[in-house]
Design a protein around this motif. Structure first.
Motif, PDB file in Angstrom:
ATOM      1  N   VAL A  22     -22.043  -6.709 -72.312  1.00  0.00           N
ATOM      2  CA  VAL A  22     -20.849  -5.935 -72.692  1.00  0.00           C
ATOM      3  C   VAL A  22     -21.265  -4.508 -73.031  1.00  0.00           C
ATOM      4  O   VAL A  22     -22.179  -4.293 -73.835  1.00  0.00           O
ATOM      5  N   SER A  23     -20.584  -3.545 -72.427  1.00  0.00           N
ATOM      6  CA  SER A  23     -20.798  -2.137 -72.774  1.00  0.00           C
ATOM      7  C   SER A  23     -19.968  -1.793 -74.003  1.00  0.00           C
ATOM      8  O   SER A  23     -18.905  -2.375 -74.237  1.00  0.00           O
ATOM      9  N   VAL A  24     -20.458  -0.829 -74.799  1.00  0.00           N
ATOM     10  CA  VAL A  24     -19.749  -0.402 -76.006  1.00  0.00           C
ATOM     11  C   VAL A  24     -19.718   1.123 -76.050  1.00  0.00           C
ATOM     12  O   VAL A  24     -20.724   1.785 -75.777  1.00  0.00           O
ATOM     13  N   ALA A  25     -18.558   1.661 -76.406  1.00  0.00           N
ATOM     14  CA  ALA A  25     -18.416   3.118 -76.537  1.00  0.00           C
ATOM     15  C   ALA A  25     -17.699   3.438 -77.837  1.00  0.00           C
ATOM     16  O   ALA A  25     -16.865   2.667 -78.311  1.00  0.00           O
ATOM     17  N   GLY A  26     -18.030   4.584 -78.419  1.00  0.00           N
ATOM     18  CA  GLY A  26     -17.404   5.009 -79.670  1.00  0.00           C
ATOM     19  C   GLY A  26     -16.683   6.330 -79.518  1.00  0.00           C
ATOM     20  O   GLY A  26     -16.283   6.719 -78.414  1.00  0.00           O
ATOM     21  N   PHE A  27     -16.554   7.046 -80.634  1.00  0.00           N
ATOM     22  CA  PHE A  27     -15.878   8.343 -80.632  1.00  0.00           C
ATOM     23  C   PHE A  27     -16.335   9.118 -81.862  1.00  0.00           C
ATOM     24  O   PHE A  27     -16.501   8.535 -82.928  1.00  0.00           O
ATOM     25  N   ASP A  28     -16.543  10.396 -81.742  1.00  0.00           N
ATOM     26  CA  ASP A  28     -16.903  11.371 -82.785  1.00  0.00           C
ATOM     27  C   ASP A  28     -18.329  11.889 -82.644  1.00  0.00           C
ATOM     28  O   ASP A  28     -18.620  13.020 -83.001  1.00  0.00           O
ATOM     29  N   ASP A  29     -19.269  11.047 -82.174  1.00  0.00           N
ATOM     30  CA  ASP A  29     -20.690  11.386 -82.122  1.00  0.00           C
ATOM     31  C   ASP A  29     -21.214  11.732 -83.513  1.00  0.00           C
ATOM     32  O   ASP A  29     -21.739  12.816 -83.757  1.00  0.00           O
ATOM     33  N   LEU A  30     -21.073  10.773 -84.414  1.00  0.00           N
ATOM     34  CA  LEU A  30     -21.609  10.932 -85.764  1.00  0.00           C
ATOM     35  C   LEU A  30     -23.131  10.907 -85.710  1.00  0.00           C
ATOM     36  O   LEU A  30     -23.718  10.421 -84.738  1.00  0.00           O
ATOM     37  N   PRO A  31     -23.821  11.415 -86.740  1.00  0.00           N
ATOM     38  CA  PRO A  31     -25.279  11.589 -86.669  1.00  0.00           C
ATOM     39  C   PRO A  31     -26.059  10.341 -86.273  1.00  0.00           C
ATOM     40  O   PRO A  31     -27.107  10.445 -85.629  1.00  0.00           O
ATOM     41  N   PHE A  32     -25.596   9.148 -86.652  1.00  0.00           N
ATOM     42  CA  PHE A  32     -26.352   7.934 -86.356  1.00  0.00           C
ATOM     43  C   PHE A  32     -26.176   7.455 -84.913  1.00  0.00           C
ATOM     44  O   PHE A  32     -26.877   6.547 -84.475  1.00  0.00           O
ATOM     45  N   SER A  33     -25.242   8.024 -84.173  1.00  0.00           N
ATOM     46  CA  SER A  33     -24.916   7.513 -82.837  1.00  0.00           C
ATOM     47  C   SER A  33     -26.101   7.567 -81.879  1.00  0.00           C
ATOM     48  O   SER A  33     -26.320   6.652 -81.086  1.00  0.00           O
ATOM     49  N   LEU A  34     -26.850   8.642 -81.959  1.00  0.00           N
ATOM     50  CA  LEU A  34     -27.998   8.801 -81.071  1.00  0.00           C
ATOM     51  C   LEU A  34     -29.128   7.845 -81.442  1.00  0.00           C
ATOM     52  O   LEU A  34     -29.900   7.411 -80.586  1.00  0.00           O
ATOM     53  N   ASP A  35     -29.217   7.463 -82.724  1.00  0.00           N
ATOM     54  CA  ASP A  35     -30.297   6.594 -83.189  1.00  0.00           C
ATOM     55  C   ASP A  35     -29.929   5.118 -83.169  1.00  0.00           C
ATOM     56  O   ASP A  35     -30.764   4.266 -83.471  1.00  0.00           O
ATOM     57  N   ALA A  36     -28.671   4.803 -82.820  1.00  0.00           N
ATOM     58  CA  ALA A  36     -28.298   3.399 -82.674  1.00  0.00           C
ATOM     59  C   ALA A  36     -29.081   2.782 -81.525  1.00  0.00           C
ATOM     60  O   ALA A  36     -29.565   3.475 -80.634  1.00  0.00           O
ATOM     61  N   VAL A  37     -29.226   1.479 -81.545  1.00  0.00           N
ATOM     62  CA  VAL A  37     -29.974   0.783 -80.482  1.00  0.00           C
ATOM     63  C   VAL A  37     -29.038  -0.217 -79.806  1.00  0.00           C
ATOM     64  O   VAL A  37     -28.628  -1.201 -80.437  1.00  0.00           O
ATOM     65  N   PRO A  38     -28.678   0.052 -78.536  1.00  0.00           N
ATOM     66  CA  PRO A  38     -28.984   1.255 -77.750  1.00  0.00           C
ATOM     67  C   PRO A  38     -28.162   2.449 -78.219  1.00  0.00           C
ATOM     68  O   PRO A  38     -27.149   2.275 -78.897  1.00  0.00           O
ATOM     69  N   ALA A  39     -28.608   3.650 -77.846  1.00  0.00           N
ATOM     70  CA  ALA A  39     -27.885   4.866 -78.218  1.00  0.00           C
ATOM     71  C   ALA A  39     -26.449   4.775 -77.713  1.00  0.00           C
ATOM     72  O   ALA A  39     -26.193   4.279 -76.610  1.00  0.00           O
ATOM     73  N   LEU A  40     -25.525   5.273 -78.521  1.00  0.00           N
ATOM     74  CA  LEU A  40     -24.109   5.025 -78.291  1.00  0.00           C
ATOM     75  C   LEU A  40     -23.461   6.069 -77.388  1.00  0.00           C
ATOM     76  O   LEU A  40     -23.523   7.277 -77.657  1.00  0.00           O
ATOM     77  N   THR A  41     -22.834   5.596 -76.316  1.00  0.00           N
ATOM     78  CA  THR A  41     -21.963   6.462 -75.522  1.00  0.00           C
ATOM     79  C   THR A  41     -20.739   6.779 -76.367  1.00  0.00           C
ATOM     80  O   THR A  41     -20.127   5.886 -76.962  1.00  0.00           O
ATOM     81  N   THR A  42     -20.369   8.052 -76.437  1.00  0.00           N
ATOM     82  CA  THR A  42     -19.305   8.452 -77.359  1.00  0.00           C
ATOM     83  C   THR A  42     -18.706   9.778 -76.909  1.00  0.00           C
ATOM     84  O   THR A  42     -19.125  10.358 -75.904  1.00  0.00           O
TER      85      THR A  42
ATOM     86  N   ALA B  95     -17.280   9.599 -98.172  1.00  0.00           N
ATOM     87  CA  ALA B  95     -18.451   8.822 -97.762  1.00  0.00           C
ATOM     88  C   ALA B  95     -18.514   8.653 -96.252  1.00  0.00           C
ATOM     89  O   ALA B  95     -19.564   8.298 -95.704  1.00  0.00           O
ATOM     90  N   ASP B  96     -17.413   8.903 -95.564  1.00  0.00           N
ATOM     91  CA  ASP B  96     -17.363   8.821 -94.106  1.00  0.00           C
ATOM     92  C   ASP B  96     -17.914  10.121 -93.535  1.00  0.00           C
ATOM     93  O   ASP B  96     -17.403  11.201 -93.847  1.00  0.00           O
ATOM     94  N   PRO B  97     -18.979  10.065 -92.702  1.00  0.00           N
ATOM     95  CA  PRO B  97     -19.563  11.296 -92.163  1.00  0.00           C
ATOM     96  C   PRO B  97     -18.553  12.186 -91.445  1.00  0.00           C
ATOM     97  O   PRO B  97     -18.689  13.408 -91.442  1.00  0.00           O
ATOM     98  N   PHE B  98     -17.547  11.595 -90.840  1.00  0.00           N
ATOM     99  CA  PHE B  98     -16.514  12.375 -90.149  1.00  0.00           C
ATOM    100  C   PHE B  98     -15.915  13.407 -91.105  1.00  0.00           C
ATOM    101  O   PHE B  98     -15.757  14.581 -90.765  1.00  0.00           O
ATOM    102  N   PHE B  99     -15.580  12.970 -92.319  1.00  0.00           N
ATOM    103  CA  PHE B  99     -14.991  13.873 -93.298  1.00  0.00           C
ATOM    104  C   PHE B  99     -16.057  14.668 -94.039  1.00  0.00           C
ATOM    105  O   PHE B  99     -15.860  15.848 -94.353  1.00  0.00           O
TER     106      PHE B  99
END
Length: 351
Positions: A286-306, A71-75
């Motif tokens: 506060v700035s927020v950053a993630g990792f992997d660039d899963l499909p929803f990252s670009l559509d998050a508000v604000p778009a996620l630095t990753t 169920a995790d997009p990464f996998f």
């Protein structure tokens, strides 16, 4: 009435041995003959006896793909791409196809070993293990032993997004540049002027967690902030709830926090929710950053630095390696680098 191999041979006007060669795909057969045999297979609705043929051959038509959580997009992305690559070039008519089975371990070391044992019993043609591994010495030794047995029996073993197994040189490994990607991500925040940076890590006993945390701390140490990096680290699961709870803990430890780096994009979404619930804006407060660039990252508000990992490409390559249609990388190991994606969720700190 059950259709036999001899029935197919009679319909195609060839010998039973020729039918067997076509169906097993292990001997050159003239294209016109192969087409005649496959047409007879279709017309008679012949079904190859998989268990019996696997006893006669070194391996069966089964390919196992082990994932932590489908169920995790990464996998899911890697498994889907691998399965597609495994099916490339197959006729769909009993001519060399492989049955790809996704085995969901749920992160359980016991389930992982159980699936490997079951695939060994089924004489699997190939096994693909995706994602980071559990860093428990006993489990790592057990996995290494199991993979060696699989390889000795003719099973191709591919690690995708997973480091090589110590003591096992038979598996092809496609590793992700987790450490370098995490270092580059934190360096980006430091370059914006952030100094009070919290880190939401994954489970402490996972290779992916260790590598990404090491990259983050290398960047913090380079800026003279190593001690603060250790204090402002909270471990949890790779899920949204963990990101939410860990971010609240980070704010408790350091109310003047200006940035949060999350173990992955899903955790980052939880961090964003926690910040909003505290009345803080992203990236204004506060700035927020993630990792992997899963499909929803670009559509998050604000778009996620990753950090973008080429999950689909890695999965497809793993599938080709499993099928033997792509040569193993030099030394059996290839490191796939991540790409920093700077988006709207990070900005210089106020003041």
């Amino acid at each position: 009435m059950t259709v036999t191999l001899a029935d197919v041979a009679a319909r195609a006007q060839v010998s039973p041995a020729t039918v067997s060669r076509v169906l097993n795909g292990n001997y050159p057969v003239a294209a016109s003959t192969r087409e005649r045999v496959l047409r007879a297979v279709d017309e008679l609705d012949y079904v190859l006896n998989g268990p019996a043929s696997s006893l006669a051959a070194a391996t069966s038509d089964l390919v196992g793909i082990l994932v932590n959580d489908i169920a995790d997009p990464f996998f899911g992305i890697m498994a889907g791409a691998a399965q597609s690559a495994i099916g490339e070039g197959a006729s769909g008519r009993a001519g060399g196809e492989k049955l790809a089975v996704v085995c969901n371990t749920g992160g359980s070391p016991e389930r992982e070993l159980t699936y490997l044992t079951l695939l060994q019993r089924q004489r699997a043609a190939a096994v693909i293990l995706t994602g980071g591994s559990l860093e428990l010495p006993e489990h790592m030794a057990a996995v290494a032993a199991k993979l060696t047995k699989l390889a000795d029996a003719g099973t191709r073993v591919v690690l995708c997004g997973r480091p090589p197994v110590a003591g096992d040189a038979s598996a092809a490994a496609l590793t992700f540049g987790n450490r370098a990607g995490a270092r580059r991500l934190t360096e980006h925040l430091l370059g914006l002027g952030h100094r009070r940076i919290g880190y939401v890590a994954g489970p402490a006993d996972r290779t992916t967690t260790r590598e990404r945390l090491e990259g983050h701390r290398e960047a913090m140490a380079g800026a003279g902030l190593a001690e603060g990096a250790e204090v402002l680290t909270v471990h949890g699961s790779y899920d949204r709830r963990s990101g939410y709870d860990a971010t609240l803990e980070l704010l408790r430890r350091e109310p003047s926090l200006t940035a949060v780096v999350a173990a992955n994009d899903t955790v980052a979404l939880g961090a964003c929710a926690a910040l909003r619930d505290r009345g803080l804006s992203i990236p204004g407060d506060v700035s927020v950053a993630g990792f992997d660039d899963l499909p929803f990252s670009l559509d998050a508000v604000p778009a996620l630095t990753t950090v973008r990992l080429p999950l689909h490409e890695a999965g497809a390559r793993a599938g080709r390696l499993a099928m033997g249609t792509e040569a193993a990388p030099p030394g059996g190991i290839a490191t796939i680098a991540g790409e920093l994606m700077v988006r709207d969720s990070t900005a210089p700190p106020r003041g």
